[in-house]
Design a protein around this motif. Structure first.
Motif, PDB file in Angstrom:
ATOM      1  N   ARG A 265       2.557  16.961  -6.153  1.00  0.00           N
ATOM      2  CA  ARG A 265       1.531  16.141  -5.477  1.00  0.00           C
ATOM      3  C   ARG A 265       1.895  14.666  -5.536  1.00  0.00           C
ATOM      4  NH1 ARG A 265      -2.267  19.910  -7.728  1.00  0.00           N
ATOM      5  NH2 ARG A 265      -3.112  21.114  -5.998  1.00  0.00           N
ATOM      6  N   MET A 266       2.415  14.247  -6.684  1.00  0.00           N
ATOM      7  CA  MET A 266       2.780  12.846  -6.837  1.00  0.00           C
ATOM      8  C   MET A 266       3.835  12.456  -5.800  1.00  0.00           C
ATOM      9  SD  MET A 266       4.333  10.978 -10.220  1.00  0.00           S
ATOM     10  CE  MET A 266       5.996  11.606 -10.064  1.00  0.00           C
ATOM     11  N   TYR A 267       4.853  13.303  -5.615  1.00  0.00           N
ATOM     12  CA  TYR A 267       5.882  12.982  -4.636  1.00  0.00           C
ATOM     13  C   TYR A 267       5.316  12.947  -3.225  1.00  0.00           C
ATOM     14  CZ  TYR A 267       9.343  13.708  -8.304  1.00  0.00           C
ATOM     15  OH  TYR A 267      10.083  13.613  -9.451  1.00  0.00           O
ATOM     16  N   ARG A 268       4.389  13.843  -2.966  1.00  0.00           N
ATOM     17  CA  ARG A 268       3.840  13.901  -1.603  1.00  0.00           C
ATOM     18  C   ARG A 268       3.165  12.586  -1.204  1.00  0.00           C
ATOM     19  NH1 ARG A 268       3.687  17.969   1.455  1.00  0.00           N
ATOM     20  NH2 ARG A 268       1.856  17.209   2.537  1.00  0.00           N
ATOM     21  N   ASP A 269       2.730  11.797  -2.183  1.00  0.00           N
ATOM     22  CA  ASP A 269       2.101  10.510  -1.886  1.00  0.00           C
ATOM     23  C   ASP A 269       3.108   9.389  -1.692  1.00  0.00           C
ATOM     24  OD1 ASP A 269      -0.456  11.491  -1.925  1.00  0.00           O
ATOM     25  OD2 ASP A 269      -0.808  11.029  -4.035  1.00  0.00           O
TER      26      ASP A 269
ATOM     27  N   GLU B  89      11.642  -0.105   7.436  1.00  0.00           N
ATOM     28  CA  GLU B  89      10.377  -0.264   8.159  1.00  0.00           C
ATOM     29  C   GLU B  89      10.669  -0.932   9.494  1.00  0.00           C
ATOM     30  OE1 GLU B  89       7.612  -2.457   5.739  1.00  0.00           O
ATOM     31  OE2 GLU B  89       8.024  -1.185   4.005  1.00  0.00           O
TER      32      GLU B  89
ATOM     33  N   LYS C 171      -4.852   8.421  -8.621  1.00  0.00           N
ATOM     34  CA  LYS C 171      -4.180   7.501  -9.548  1.00  0.00           C
ATOM     35  C   LYS C 171      -5.282   6.777 -10.332  1.00  0.00           C
ATOM     36  CE  LYS C 171      -0.728   8.396  -6.699  1.00  0.00           C
ATOM     37  NZ  LYS C 171       0.184   9.500  -6.885  1.00  0.00           N
TER      38      LYS C 171
ATOM     39  N   GLN D 173      -2.628  13.038  -4.800  1.00  0.00           N
ATOM     40  CA  GLN D 173      -2.870  12.939  -6.232  1.00  0.00           C
ATOM     41  C   GLN D 173      -3.701  11.689  -6.495  1.00  0.00           C
ATOM     42  OE1 GLN D 173       0.208  11.448  -8.934  1.00  0.00           O
ATOM     43  NE2 GLN D 173       0.140  13.397 -10.017  1.00  0.00           N
TER      44      GLN D 173
ATOM     45  N   ALA E 169      -0.858   7.040   4.603  1.00  0.00           N
ATOM     46  CA  ALA E 169      -1.452   5.711   4.460  1.00  0.00           C
ATOM     47  C   ALA E 169      -0.352   4.684   4.191  1.00  0.00           C
ATOM     48  CB  ALA E 169      -2.474   5.717   3.331  1.00  0.00           C
ATOM     49  N   VAL E 170       0.386   4.320   5.249  1.00  0.00           N
ATOM     50  CA  VAL E 170       1.392   3.260   5.141  1.00  0.00           C
ATOM     51  C   VAL E 170       1.002   2.133   6.087  1.00  0.00           C
ATOM     52  CG1 VAL E 170       3.312   4.738   4.446  1.00  0.00           C
ATOM     53  CG2 VAL E 170       2.862   4.380   6.877  1.00  0.00           C
ATOM     54  N   ALA E 171       1.585   0.955   5.869  1.00  0.00           N
ATOM     55  CA  ALA E 171       1.185  -0.202   6.662  1.00  0.00           C
ATOM     56  C   ALA E 171       1.761  -0.160   8.070  1.00  0.00           C
ATOM     57  CB  ALA E 171       1.620  -1.481   5.948  1.00  0.00           C
ATOM     58  N   ARG E 172       3.029   0.166   8.195  1.00  0.00           N
ATOM     59  CA  ARG E 172       3.637   0.315   9.521  1.00  0.00           C
ATOM     60  C   ARG E 172       4.710   1.372   9.453  1.00  0.00           C
ATOM     61  NH1 ARG E 172       7.784  -4.225  11.013  1.00  0.00           N
ATOM     62  NH2 ARG E 172       8.764  -4.489   8.987  1.00  0.00           N
TER      63      ARG E 172
ATOM     64  N   LYS F 135       1.962   4.367  -3.877  1.00  0.00           N
ATOM     65  CA  LYS F 135       0.580   4.501  -4.391  1.00  0.00           C
ATOM     66  C   LYS F 135       0.476   4.182  -5.882  1.00  0.00           C
ATOM     67  CE  LYS F 135      -0.330   5.676  -0.304  1.00  0.00           C
ATOM     68  NZ  LYS F 135      -0.760   4.614   0.597  1.00  0.00           N
TER      69      LYS F 135
ATOM     70  N   ILE G 119       0.824  -1.212   0.000  1.00  0.00           N
ATOM     71  CA  ILE G 119       0.000   0.000   0.000  1.00  0.00           C
ATOM     72  C   ILE G 119       0.868   1.276   0.000  1.00  0.00           C
ATOM     73  CG2 ILE G 119      -0.175   0.280   2.509  1.00  0.00           C
ATOM     74  CD1 ILE G 119      -3.142   0.797   2.131  1.00  0.00           C
ATOM     75  N   ASN G 120       2.144   1.151   0.367  1.00  0.00           N
ATOM     76  CA  ASN G 120       2.960   2.353   0.564  1.00  0.00           C
ATOM     77  C   ASN G 120       3.218   3.137  -0.724  1.00  0.00           C
ATOM     78  OD1 ASN G 120       3.058   1.269   3.099  1.00  0.00           O
ATOM     79  ND2 ASN G 120       5.277   1.316   3.305  1.00  0.00           N
TER      80      ASN G 120
ATOM     81  N   ARG H  41       8.612  11.480   1.623  1.00  0.00           N
ATOM     82  CA  ARG H  41       8.232  12.192   2.859  1.00  0.00           C
ATOM     83  C   ARG H  41       9.246  11.939   3.970  1.00  0.00           C
ATOM     84  NH1 ARG H  41       2.548  13.471   2.604  1.00  0.00           N
ATOM     85  NH2 ARG H  41       2.439  13.782   4.843  1.00  0.00           N
TER      86      ARG H  41
ATOM     87  N   PRO I  12       5.902   7.646   0.465  1.00  0.00           N
ATOM     88  CA  PRO I  12       6.435   7.656   1.840  1.00  0.00           C
ATOM     89  C   PRO I  12       7.944   7.831   1.898  1.00  0.00           C
ATOM     90  CG  PRO I  12       5.023   5.735   1.480  1.00  0.00           C
ATOM     91  CD  PRO I  12       5.202   6.387   0.143  1.00  0.00           C
TER      92      PRO I  12
ATOM     93  N   VAL J 144       7.813   3.780   9.028  1.00  0.00           N
ATOM     94  CA  VAL J 144       9.078   3.790   8.304  1.00  0.00           C
ATOM     95  C   VAL J 144       9.942   4.833   9.004  1.00  0.00           C
ATOM     96  CG1 VAL J 144      10.110   3.857   6.009  1.00  0.00           C
ATOM     97  CG2 VAL J 144       7.650   3.537   6.229  1.00  0.00           C
TER      98      VAL J 144
END
Lengths: 427, 431
Positions: free
Chosen positions: B147-151, B331, A244, A242, B256-259, A141, A138-139, B156, B153, B261
């Protein structure tokens, strides 16, 4: 077992990859996925990660790898090594022979416990790591959206399975089952060895090291399948900046088909290059996306379109993308688009011959439907394509699934925050 | 007027490097790759996202909006005849460009019509075509890219780590700027930055492939003559007097990450190096990191076996002239325990020093990896540019690695891996 070795003096390394192919199947996928991670934890003689890493360092930075790859509907376990050729190293160095031996050990002589099973503590830990790896899909996107599209589009078909396996299987996985899976693969899986670099004698060394591997038969080529009567539409929400947008199309044309070259041209003209319709119209003209491209998965007969867009501009992006696909079907392709795509594809195919890893990727895919074609044969297949051939494959491309990952606030029809909503046809 | 091409040999690897110095001292490097079909060329300027406050010889200090180097990179492809990208496509070449903290690089690779593509690369970078309409259109695309980079992890996480370690240096900011900062970028500003930094005295060309070095040098020379520029003195860059101390020990974000990082960073404070010393600093730091956290290290194995880290763990060093950092990242279920374990590892390594056997093994590994790097035309071309901008030389690598001593590496360990100059960045699952 087949050995595909391309001797070469133009590289500094030899690159070797051994594949064991298993059919993608729900009742095996997770067990197969775990095997390479357990193997990579150590061999009888080198039982820890540290031991393996020290050995690689002594071999002048040999890089050892293991994993699973989805090649069509094969879940292929691979182990591989890159090693610097001895002639570029100090005199006494034997990095290549040492690396072949190490690779053999990694695949065939795993560390075992007293009872002969792959070690229980290692299996337990790699199970947990695999769970994390699956959850972490999920990380990223962009990749996540691509993966979810395939999951939705091929629900109920083997191709819908991810090569990492399924979370829900992990509680049933234990050392005994993983050992059994490993031994079954070694004894029965069709095996292929690919190598690039070194002199011709390397092929013989590899045949000697791995020659006894490989059961009879091959993985059957996947069937492309039919698109549903009504397009599947899936919207999922996550806190993303963004949107997708991913579209999946089915085509009956697969690798090995005489029309394969035409479908390569089709995907190239639609979205394989900066001059392609998607890039020019979605990104450049409408200033709507940072990326907008297509990719053809030719073993299965799948055409993927992906774009990163402002969440509130989904409908506009969809309209432009569908217009490009309609234009393709109506034969609205300019001479420039056609010629530039052909030279772009030729450039890609020829450039791949200068990278050992890319050469092996191409050969591994080709070998799933017979003997890999030579570069010249692959170039000729592209050169032979006419406008009429592209128009003919264009008429057989069918939209199957539209998947949209968006933020909960965009108001474009997503379901509850963080949820998965399905609109339109049943999933 | 034909340029003098000098040839040097790397005897161990059997490699030949050709070099010519052209107008305004601009070098062109050619590394021949017999048997390769692919040709790769890059044209780079020493101008990146950190160069947001500068002064030309005799001029006043100027401050420009963040993200302008990257915006300029996008805008350069817009030419009077249309999109330079498409022109490369016509030639069957594949072109691209990227902006880093310190450089902007334009590149292409091809198998046919190399001369046409090389001429095009040289031309469009030296001949901008700025229009307000073009600037406004590109702004929308760049805002999508941000925006794409901001998604992502990983992005970030590294933005957070820079913000933890750096107080003032523009390295702490995103290369692309922000959605807001790119609003302030105008056509006039783009032109002024191009004029300042896209000057041959600040640029380099490197070509890797089965090509004739003399022909390449002559083509670059002809292109420089066709785009004459006045002499330009040096450019001063204001790096904001970054103190050694970190900004804040910890930066957190939710996504929105699983655990979780996590990234633990050590701030670079040895910022007065240049020339070969830059390469030596890189090598010594790499050996320190391998001794501490490489897969053959005892601590890596202990943490892996206890489940504190997994296959996502990695470490690297990124050093530029006046900034840099070492990073340990992956992680983990417990970011605090992760950071504590590695800081503890650094402290014990500082107490014992680096094991001579580890040192020798790492040197052996790096010698092999340097040889293997000659497989890739792309990485060779970038390495030629980077070593030139650093004031060093790619072919010095083998000699410098041979000359590196355990004492050098231990000195670097004590200088760089200072537990008081660490910061932590964490990306946690949202909700």
């Amino acid at each position: 077992m087949r050995v595909f070795h391309t001797p070469s003096s133009k590289f500094k390394t030899v690159t070797i990859r051994v594949y064991l192919h298993a059919p993608l199947r729900a009742d095996m996928v997770t067990w197969t996925a775990l095997v390479p991670h357990v193997l990579a934890r150590g061999t009888r003689a080198l039982p820890t990660l540290g031991d393996l890493a020290r050995r690689c360092e002594e071999l002048y930075g040999a890089s050892l790898g293991a994993g699973v790859a989805k090649i069509g509907e094969s879940q292929s376990l691979y182990v591989g090594v890159d090693a610097v050729e001895d002639r570029f190293l100090p005199e006494a160095a034997r990095a290549v022979a040492g690396s072949v031996g190490l690779l053999r050990e990694l695949l065939l002589e795993p560390a075992r416990d007293a009872g002969g099973l792959l070690r229980g503590d290692v299996v337990a830990q790699e199970k947990e790591n695999l769970a994390h790896r699956i959850q972490a899909l999920i990380n990223d996107k962009i990749r996540y959206a691509g993966m979810r599209l395939i999951e939705e589009m091929y629900r109920g078909e083997p191709f819908g399975l991810h090569a990492y396996g399924r979370l829900e299987d992990l509680p049933q996985v234990d050392a005994a089952a993983v050992t059994a899976r490993y031994e079954d693969l070694i004894a029965h899986a069709p095996a292929d060895v690919f190598a690039v670099g070194g002199d011709p004698a390397l092929g013989d060394e590899l045949a000697a090291a791995f020659g006894h591997l490989g059961g009879a038969g091959a993985i059957p080529a996947p069937a492309p399948g039919q698109a549903p009567a009504e397009v599947r539409r899936v919207t999922e929400t996550q806190p993303v900046d963004q949107g997708k947008l991913n579209l999946g199309y089915r085509t009956p044309v697969t690798l090995g088909s005489p029309r394969h070259g035409a479908m390569m041209m089709y995907s190239g003209i639609l979205g394989g290059f900066p001059h392609s319709k998607l890039f020019r119209n979605v990104r450049e003209k409408a200033s709507l996306a940072y990326y907008a491209s297509s990719r053809y998965e030719s073993l299965k007969g799948l055409l993927l379109v992906a774009a990163g867009i402002e969440p509130e501009r989904r409908d506009e992006a969809l309209r432009i993308i569908e217009q490009q696909v309609e234009d393709m079907a109506a034969g609205r392709i300019s001479r420039e688009e056609f010629d530039q795509t052909r030279s772009g594809l030729r450039n890609r195919l020829r450039s791949a011959e200068d990278s050992p890893g890319a050469m092996i990727d191409v050969a591994a895919e080709e070998s799933m439907v017979g003997a890999p074609r030579t570069l010249e044969e692959r170039l000729a297949a592209i050169d032979a394509v006419t406008d009429a051939d592209v128009a003919a494959v264009a008429r057989d491309v069918r939209l199957d699934t539209v998947y949209f990952l968006t933020s909960p606030q965009d108001g474009s029809g997503g379901s509850a925050p963080h949820g998965r909503g399905v609109e339109g046809a049943s999933a | 007027m034909s340029a003098t091409v000098a040839k040097r040999r790397e005897p161990r690897l059997g490699e030949d490097l050709y070099e010519a110095r052209l107008a305004h001292g601009m070098p062109v490097f050619v590394l021949t790759r017999p048997g390769y079909d692919k040709k790769f060329a890059s044209f780079a300027t020493r101008y990146g996202s950190v160069d947001s406050r500068f002064r030309r010889a005799g001029g006043d200090w100027t401050t420009v909006p963040d993200g302008i180097a990257h915006f300029l990179e996008h805008q350069m492809f817009a030419q009077e005849y249309g999109d330079a990208f498409e022109r490369f496509s016509e030639y069957g070449a594949s072109a691209n460009a990227f902006t880093s903290y310190t450089n902007t690089t334009y590149l292409f690779s091809c198998t046919d019509r190399f001369a046409d593509s090389l001429r095009l690369l040289l031309e469009f970078v030296q001949q901008p075509y700025f229009t307000d309409a073009g600037t406004n259109k590109e702004r929308g695309i760049i805002q999508q890219e941000i925006r794409m980079y901001r998604d992502n992890p990983g992005w970030r996480l590294s933005e957070g780590l820079k913000a933890a370690l750096y107080q003032r240096h523009p390295f702490r900011l995103d290369i692309a700027g922000t959605v807001e900062s790119v609003e302030a970028i105008t056509t006039d500003l783009l032109r002024m930055c191009w004029d300042t930094f896209y000057h041959p005295s600040n640029m380099v060309v490197s070509v890797v492939g089965d090509v004739d070095p003399a022909e390449v040098a002559a083509m670059v020379e002809a292109s420089l003559l066709a785009h004459p520029r006045p002499e330009q003195g040096s450019i001063d860059r204001d790096v904001a007097g970054e103190p050694d101390a970190i900004a804040t020990p910890r930066v957190e974000a939710e996504m929105a990450v699983a655990r979780p990082v996590v990234a633990l960073g050590f701030k670079e404070t040895d910022t007065a190096v240049s020339g070969d010393a830059v390469l030596v600093r890189d090598m010594a730091t790499e050996i320190c990191l391998e001794a501490l956290a490489g897969k053959s290290s005892s601590l890596y194995n202990r943490l892996y076996e206890s489940g504190r880290i997994d296959g996502t763990f990695h470490s690297y060093y990124h050093g530029e002239r006046d900034f840099g950092l070492s990073v340990l990242s992956g992680e983990t279920s417990d970011p605090d325990a992760f950071a504590e374990a590695w800081i503890g590892g650094v402290k014990s390594l500082l107490a014992t020093g680096i094991d001579p056997a580890v040192f020798e093994r790492q040197k052996r590994r790096m010698a092999g990896e340097f040889a293997a790097s000659f497989n890739s035309p792309e990485s060779l071309s970038y390495a030629l540019n980077a070593t030139y901008f650093a004031g060093s030389d790619l072919f010095a690598y083998g000699r410098l690695l041979d000359g590196l001593t355990l004492a050098d590496v231990n000195a670097r360990l004590h200088q760089h891996f200072e537990p008081s100059r660490t910061g932590v960045s964490v990306v946690r699952p949202k909700g």
